[in-house]
Scaffold this motif. Structure first.
Motif, mmCIF file in Angstrom:
data_model
loop_
_atom_site.group_PDB
_atom_site.id
_atom_site.type_symbol
_atom_site.label_atom_id
_atom_site.label_comp_id
_atom_site.label_asym_id
_atom_site.label_seq_id
_atom_site.Cartn_x
_atom_site.Cartn_y
_atom_site.Cartn_z
ATOM 1 N N ASN A 170 0.850 -1.200 0.000
ATOM 2 C CA ASN A 170 0.000 0.000 0.000
ATOM 3 C C ASN A 170 0.876 1.236 0.000
ATOM 4 O OD1 ASN A 170 0.187 1.324 2.748
ATOM 5 N ND2 ASN A 170 -0.162 -0.823 3.303
ATOM 6 N N MET A 171 0.208 2.361 -0.144
ATOM 7 C CA MET A 171 0.928 3.612 -0.347
ATOM 8 C C MET A 171 1.848 3.983 0.799
ATOM 9 S SD MET A 171 -1.910 5.919 -2.185
ATOM 10 C CE MET A 171 -2.744 6.159 -0.659
ATOM 11 N N GLY A 172 1.395 3.764 2.038
ATOM 12 C CA GLY A 172 2.219 4.110 3.189
ATOM 13 C C GLY A 172 3.515 3.317 3.197
ATOM 14 N N GLU A 173 3.443 2.121 2.692
ATOM 15 C CA GLU A 173 4.635 1.278 2.679
ATOM 16 C C GLU A 173 5.649 1.763 1.653
ATOM 17 O OE1 GLU A 173 2.073 -2.570 4.225
ATOM 18 O OE2 GLU A 173 3.032 -2.657 2.248
ATOM 19 N N ASP A 174 5.163 2.131 0.505
ATOM 20 C CA ASP A 174 6.080 2.706 -0.487
ATOM 21 C C ASP A 174 6.663 4.011 0.028
ATOM 22 O OD1 ASP A 174 6.038 0.949 -2.824
ATOM 23 O OD2 ASP A 174 3.889 1.351 -2.782
ATOM 24 N N TRP A 175 5.792 4.756 0.676
ATOM 25 C CA TRP A 175 6.215 6.063 1.184
ATOM 26 C C TRP A 175 7.317 5.938 2.231
ATOM 27 C CZ3 TRP A 175 5.600 8.096 6.197
ATOM 28 C CH2 TRP A 175 5.854 9.481 6.315
ATOM 29 N N ILE A 176 7.158 5.014 3.174
ATOM 30 C CA ILE A 176 8.169 4.906 4.229
ATOM 31 C C ILE A 176 9.496 4.409 3.645
ATOM 32 C CG2 ILE A 176 7.729 2.540 5.093
ATOM 33 C CD1 ILE A 176 8.573 5.688 7.191
ATOM 34 N N CYS A 177 9.404 3.556 2.641
ATOM 35 C CA CYS A 177 10.644 3.108 1.996
ATOM 36 C C CYS A 177 11.358 4.296 1.361
ATOM 37 C CB CYS A 177 10.346 2.064 0.924
ATOM 38 S SG CYS A 177 9.825 0.496 1.606
ATOM 39 N N ARG A 178 10.579 5.144 0.717
ATOM 40 C CA ARG A 178 11.172 6.320 0.096
ATOM 41 C C ARG A 178 11.821 7.206 1.150
ATOM 42 N NH1 ARG A 178 7.468 10.998 -2.470
ATOM 43 N NH2 ARG A 178 7.415 11.568 -0.266
#
Length: 944
Positions: A691-699
RNA sequence: GGGCUUUUAGCUCAGUUGGCUAGAGCGCAGCAUUCACAUUGCUGAGGUCACAGGUUCAAGCCCUGUAAAGCCCACCA
C-alpha cells in the motif's frame, strides 16, 4: 513479551560492550602488521584483489565522488589503504577522568568509526593515554609537598620512577569511562605516551634532526615559572591584561619609562629612537645607572617608540624579550639579576636575596628618596602567567635545546598549500599556514622529571679532548656514559610534551620506513580546536619530516562545550557538567545523541541536559517501536504457513560469524537459542510493498540514508542525528506504524526496522545493539552488519501517500478548531467522488479517529475541508458550522494573502522571463490551487 | 595593530550552489487517555533572519559599510 515497557540503558550497556570486546569486533579486519601468507615476498595487504568485495563497494562510492587524484592518491589506488579507515584518539590523561570535551570527542570519533565499519572498511580506532607531563607533575609535586618533602631531595631518576608508580596506581578510570561512552577502539593497541616504541621513535627523529643540524643549544630567554621551576613554550603561556604602573626614572638627563624598576641592576644600555630629535645628541654618550656605580651607553634602536612614555627605554637583555633582541643587535652584556627561584642575584648587598616584589618596593623607595623617580602612570598591559598556577612568568636566560623550525615549517606549508589536508572548518587551514609562516624556533627543553629524557650527553670538561661537547645517545637510563674514552653526563631535562605528541599518528599506526602501513596517513584527525597550533600544526610538520607524507587526510576540529547559557565551564563558576553523570542517568546513547545535537565544526556551543533528555526519549521511542514491530511480526509469522511468505536468496543475507543468545523475558541472556524454525523464516523473508504508506516509508528511509551518507562525508553530525530523529519518530512511528496497525506487512516491518537500527547505530550503539539482539532476527552483532542498500518501492504510490497525510492533517486541524472539545469521534467524514479516499477508508478513519467515513448522499452538507484537490466534508450540524464562521473567514483571508503574493510574482514580466521554467510553472500551479481553494471556502461561507 | 568567528522563535541551534510561504529540539498554550511508548499522541501560538545601503526577476544566503559579542596572533619600556 521479551521487551520491558521502557528502555533502561543501565541494564544492558556494560554487557553489550563486554560482548563486543570479547568478540574482538573493534579490531581492524585487515592486519595492522605486514603479512605474506602466500609467500610471494609482497605484503598481502597491498595486493589488489585480496579484498575484492570491499573494494567493489568502495569503487562505487569513489566513482560517484570522483575528484582529482594527486600522485599520492594514485599510488594508494587499489591498495589496502583504500579499504582501511584509521583514526587516533587524542590521548586523555592516563590517570585522570574524562571531562565533557572527551565526551564530545568520543561521540564524534566513535560515530565515524562505527559508520565506516558498517560501510565495510577495516576500521582502526586507536586509543591512547597521555602521561600528561606537566599536569601530572604538578599534581605529584603537590602531594610531595603535602608529605613534607621537596623535589630537590631526589634525583631525576628517582622522581621519574616515583611518578611512574603514582600514575600506575591512579590509572584505569579513564579507560573504563571510554568504554562506558561506547568507544569502539582497539584496546590491544592502546598507546601510552611513554611507551617504549614512542620513546624510540622520538629519539630516532631527534637523532635525524641532530644530524640534519636542526637542533641547537642556545642561551635564550624563555618563559619561566619560578614556582614550578620550568620553562614553557610560547604556546603554553597565558597572557592576561592587567593594570600596572609605568614609572619614569631619571638616568642623568634622560628619563626612561619602565614597568619593572627592580630589573634596573641588569640594565646595560638606554635605547632611544634614531629619529628622535630630543635625544639625538645623547647617542653614543653614557649615563649613570641609579643605585649603582655603573655607566651605561645610550644607543639608537628602532625598538624605542618616540610616542610611548618618554621615548627612552632602559635595556635589560637578561630579563626582557625585546631587550634581549636589542642586546643582540648592539652586542650588549646580559646581566642576570633574578635567580630561577625568583630572588635577586648579582645586585648590591642591600637588595641581594630579596624577592622581585620586595626588591621593587625597596628600589622605588630608594629612587624616590634620591629624587630619581620622576613620575608614574597607571597603564594596562598584558602579563605572561603560568597557565597552571597563575604565577607571573619571568623571562629567564637559560641554556635550552631548540629546534630550528624553518625547514619543518616550510615543508609543512608546501603540503598544506598543495591541499593535501582538508580542514573542517576550512578556514583553519589558512590559520595554520599563517601560524607556520611566523613560527619561531621551538624550545623543547623542560625542567621537569616526568617526561621523555632528552638523549643528549655533555662532555665532562676536566678531560680535555677533541671530542664534541655534546653527543647524542639513546642510553638515557644512564646518568653517565663513556664514549671514545671520554666521559659524558646526561642532560637532566625532558622533552616538551608536544615534541613527542607530534609523532602521534606515526607511533599509533606503528609506521616505519621499512614497513609502511595502510593505516597511515590517518583518514581523519579529530581534536579540539584550541590545540590547533600546539598539536595539529606540529603533527603536520613532524609527519612530513619523518614520513614524507602528511599524517592525516582530513582534520575535524571541535569547539568548546559551553554550559546551557553559552558560558565557559569552570570549577569556580560551578557549571561543570560531568559526562559520566549524564551517562549514568540517561545512558550512553542519550549522551552521545545529546552532545552531537546542534554542534558544528570549530564552534564553541552550548550544551544542556535537555538535549540529553531528548536523546534518551528517542532511545525509548525506538525501544517501543521495536516492541510493537516485534509483536506484529511474531503474530504474522506464526500464521506464515498459510500466508506463504517469500524467502530470500543466499546473497541477500549478511552472515556474521559471531552469535549471541537472545535475552529472556527478564532481559537476561539465555544459554540456548530460540526456536530455529521460526527464526529462519523471519531471517529469510523478503518484503513487497502492498500500500501507499509502505512505499512512502521506503522512500523516506532511503532519503534519510542518503542524507546520512552525505552528512558523514561532510562531518555534519548534528544534521545526521536530526534526520534520523525525524525519520524514526515523525515518519516511521507517527505515520507508518500507525498505518501498520491497519495493514500489517511483517516482512516489510522487519526490513525497515533493521534498516533504521543499522543507520542509527553509529550514533546510538547500545540501544540499537540491545534491540538487535532482542529481536534476534538476524545473526550476529549489529556493529558488524552491512550498511543497508536502498529499499525497493514504487515512487508514484509513495507520492500519493502525501495526499493522505494532507487530508488527515486537515481533518485533525479542523476538528481541533471547531467549537467544543473531543471532536474527533463526534463527526463523520463524507467524500464525493474521491477514489483515493475510497481506497483508504480504514486508514483515514484510524488516523483521524472519525467515527465513520461515507460517500456523500445527495447535496453537500456540513463543513467542507480546505483542500484544493479533494471533495471532503465533515458532517457537522449547521449551528456548529455557523460558530466556525470566523475561523473560516480568517482562513480565506490568509489564503488570499498567499494568492496575492503569488500573483504579484507572476505580474512581474522579468520573473516570467528570467526565472527558471520549472519555478514559473510551479507558481502557476500554486495559483490555480489557491484559487480553487478560495473558491471552495467561499461557497462554504455562503452556505452558512 | 593583524586575523578569525558569531548575530535567525523565550532558550539552544539548522537553513549546503540565491528559488523561503524561514525550520527543528526544548520551553509555552489547548485537547486526548483502558492503544508499543506520559520518556506518549494530536493541535496551535511564537520570527521586520543585528542594522544601513547595494547587486538580482528573486537575498536569511552574495557585495559594501555599521554595531554588538567572542576567539586567536603580535605588541605593550
Amino acid at each position: 513479551m521479551k521487551f520491558a515497557s521502557s528502555y533502561e540503558p543501565n541494564q544492558y550497556e556494560s554487557d553489550i560492550y563486554a560482548a563486543w570486546e570479547a568478540a574482538g569486533v573493534f579490531k581492524p579486519t585487515i592486519p595492522t602488521i605486514p603479512v605474506d601468507d602466500n609467500g610471494d615476498g609482497v605484503d598481502d595487504r597491498f595486493e589488489a584483489g585480496a579484498f575484492e568485495t570491499v573494494l567493489r563497494r568502495r569503487e562505487q562510492e569513489e566513482r560517484s565522488a570522483a575528484h582529482d587524484d594527486g600522485p599520492a592518491q594514485a599510488r594508494r589506488e587499489s591498495t589496502a589503504s583504500n579499504l582501511c579507515y584509521s583514526i587516533v584518539m587524542p590521548p586523555p590523561n592516563a590517570n585522570g577522568n574524562l571531562h565533557i570535551g572527551h565526551g564530545l570527542t568520543v561521540a564524534l570519533e566513535d560515530s565515524l568509526t562505527r559508520y565506516y565499519r558498517l560501510k565495510g572498511a577495516s576500521t582502526w580506532y586507536i586509543p591512547g593515554a597521555d602521561h600528561a607531563g606537566f599536569e601530572t607533575w604538578v599534581v605529584y609535586e603537590k602531594n610531595l609537598e603535602k608529605s613534607g618533602h621537596t623535589r630537590f631531595e631526589y634525583s631525576r631518576d628517582e622522581l621519574y620512577s616515583r611518578v611512574w608508580d603514582f600514575v600506575q596506581m591512579q590509572r584505569g578510570n579513564m579507560e573504563l569511562q571510554l568504554r562506558a561512552l561506547g568507544a569502539s577502539c582497539s584496546w590491544d593497541d592502546l598507546t601510552f605516551t611513554l611507551d617504549e616504541n614512542v620513546i624510540d621513535r622520538v629519539y630516532t627523529t631527534f637523532e635525524k634532526m641532530w644530524n640534519d643540524g636542526m637542533i641547537y643549544r642556545g642561551e635564550k630567554l624563555v618563559n619561566y615559572c619560578p614556582k614550578h621551576q620550568t620553562a614553557f613554550a610560547d604556546i603554553e603561556v597565558d597572557h592576561k591584561d592587567e593594570k600596572g604602573t609605568l614609572w619614569e626614572l631619571a638616568y642623568d638627563d634622560i628619563i626612561v619609562s619602565t614597568t619593572r624598576p627592580e630589573t634596573l641592576f641588569g640594565d646595560t644600555a638606554v635605547a632611544v629612537n634614531p629619529e628622535d630629535e630630543r635625544y639625538k645628541d645623547m647617542i653614543g654618550k653614557t649615563v649613570h645607572l641609579p643605585l649603582t656605580d655603573r655607566e651605561i651607553p645610550v644607543i639608537a634602536d628602532e625598538h624605542a617608540d618616540p610616542e610611548y612614555g618618554t621615548g627612552a627605554v632602559k635595556i635589560t637583555p637578561a630579563h626582557d624579550f625585546d631587550d634581549f633582541e636589542v642586546g643582540n643587535r648592539h652586542n650588549l652584556e646580559r646581566i642576570q639579576v633574578i635567580s630561577e627561584d625568583g630572588h635577586m642575584i648579582n645586585v648590591p648587598e642591600k637588595y641581594l636575596g630579596l624577592t622581585t616584589e620586595e626588591c621593587r618596593k625597596q628600589v622605588l623607595k630608594d629612587l624616590k628618596d634620591q629624587g630619581i623617580l620622576k613620575g608614574e602612570k597607571k597603564i594596562v598591559h598584558s602579563v605572561a602567567h603560568c597557565y597552571k598556577c597563575d604565577t607571573v612568568l619571568e623571562p629567564m636566560l637559560k641554556e635550552q635545546w631548540f629546534v630550528d623550525v624553518e625547514k619543518l615549517a616550510k615543508m609543512a606549508i608546501e603540503h598544506l598549500e598543495n591541499d593535501e589536508i582538508k580542514f573542517y572548518p576550512d578556514n583553519k587551514k589558512r590559520v595554520v599556514i599563517n601560524y607556520l609562516k611566523n613560527l619561531k624556533d621551538w624550545n623543547i627543553s623542560r625542567q621537569i622529571p616526568w617526561g621523555i629524557a632528552i638523549p643528549m650527553f655533555k662532555k665532562v670538561t676536566e678531560e680535555a679532548t677533541d671530542e664534541p661537547d655534546w653527543i647524542f645517545d639513546r642510553r638515557t637510563n644512564l646518568t653517565e656514559i663513556e664514549k671514545s674514552g671520554t666521559r659524558y653526563v646526561r642532560d637532566e631535562d625532558t622533552f616538551d610534551t608536544w615534541f613527542s605528541s607530534s609523532h602521534w599518528p606515526i607511533v599509533c599506526t606503528d609506521w616505519s620506513e621499512e614497513n609502511p602501513t595502510p593505516y597511515y596517513p590517518l583518514n581523519v584527525m579529530e581534536t579540539a580546536g584550541d590545540i590547533l597550533f600546539a598539536w595539529v600544526a606540529r603533527m603536520i610538520m613532524m609527519g612530513v619530516y619523518v614520513t614524507g607524507e602528511v599524517p592525516f587526510k582530513e582534520v575535524y576540529l571541535h569547539g568548546l562545550v559551553l554550559d546551557e547559557h553559552g558560558q565557559k565551564m569552570s570549577k569556580s563558576k560551578g557549571n561543570v557538567i560531568n559526562p559520566m553523570d549524564l551517562v549514568e542517568k540517561y545512558g550512553s546513547d542519550a549522551f552521545r545523541l545529546g552532545i552531537l545535537r546542534g554542534r558544528s565544526a570549530g564552534m564553541n556551543q552550548a550544551f544542556s541536559e535537555n538535549s540529553v533528555i531528548a536523546g534518551r526519549n528517542l532511545c525509548n521511542k525506538l525501544w517501543n517501536i521495536s516492541r510493537l514491530v516485534q509483536s506484529i511480526v511474531d503474530e504474522e509469522f506464526e500464521n506464515s504457513a498459510t500466508r506463504g511468505l517469500p524467502e530470500a536468496t543466499a546473497e541477500d543475507e549478511g552472515a556474521s560469524p559471531v552469535t549471541l543468545a537472545p535475552w529472556d523475558a527478564n532481559c537476561r541472556r539465555q544459554t540456548g537459542a530460540s526456536d530455529p524454525s521460526r527464526e529462519s523464516t523471519i531471517s529469510n523473508s523478503l518484503y513487497t510493498t502492498d500500500n501507499m504508506g509502505e512505499d512512502w516509508i521506503c522512500r523516506e528511509i532511503n532519503e534519510c540514508t542518503k542524507q546520512i551518507e552525505q552528512d558523514m562525508k561532510d562531518y555534519r553530525f548534528a544534521e545526521a542525528v536530526e534526520t534520523l530523529y525525524q525519520t524514526i519518530w515523525d515518519k516511521y512511528a507517527d505515520w507508518f506504524l500507525e498505518s501498520q496497525k491497519i495493514y500489517r506487512n511483517a516482512a516489510l516491518l522487519k526490513a525497515t526496522l533493521e534498516h533504521l537500527l543499522i543507520i542509527l547505530h553509529p550514533f546510538a550503539p547500545f540501544v540499537t545493539e540491545t534491540i538487535w539482539q532482542n529481536l534476534s532476527w538476524t545473526e550476529g552483532f549489529i556493529i558488524t552488519q552491512k550498511w543497508p542498500s536502498r529499499l525497493n518501492y514504487d515512487p508514484i504510490t509513495a507520492e500519493q501517500f502525501e495526499s493522505i497525510l494532507t487530508i488527515v492533517s486537515e481533518v485533525r486541524g479542523t476538528l481541533q478548531a471547531l467549537p467544543g472539545t473531543n471532536n474527533a469521534n463526534k463527526y463523520a467524514l463524507m467524500y464525493d467522488n474521491d477514489s483515493l479516499v475510497e481506497d483508504n477508508l480504514l486508514l483515514i478513519k484510524a488516523l483521524t479517529k472519525v467515527p465513520d467515513i461515507n460517500a456523500l448522499d445527495g447535496k453537500p452538507r456540513g463543513l467542507r475541508l480546505a483542500l484544493a484537490n479533494h471533495e471532503l466534508y465533515l458532517d457537522v450540524p449547521e449551528q456548529v458550522v455557523a460558530e466556525y464562521k470566523d475561523a473560516l473567514t480568517e482562513k480565506i483571508l490568509s489564503v488570499g494573502r498567499e494568492l496575492d503574493a503569488l500573483n504579484a510574482r507572476m505580474m512581474n514580466p522579468n520573473y516570467v522571463e528570467k526565472a527558471p521554467e520549472h519555478l514559473v510553472k510551479e507558481t502557476k500551479d500554486q495559483i490555480k490551487e489557491k484559487e480553487a481553494l478560495i473558491d471552495r471556502l467561499k461557497t462554504q461561507q455562503e452556505l452558512i
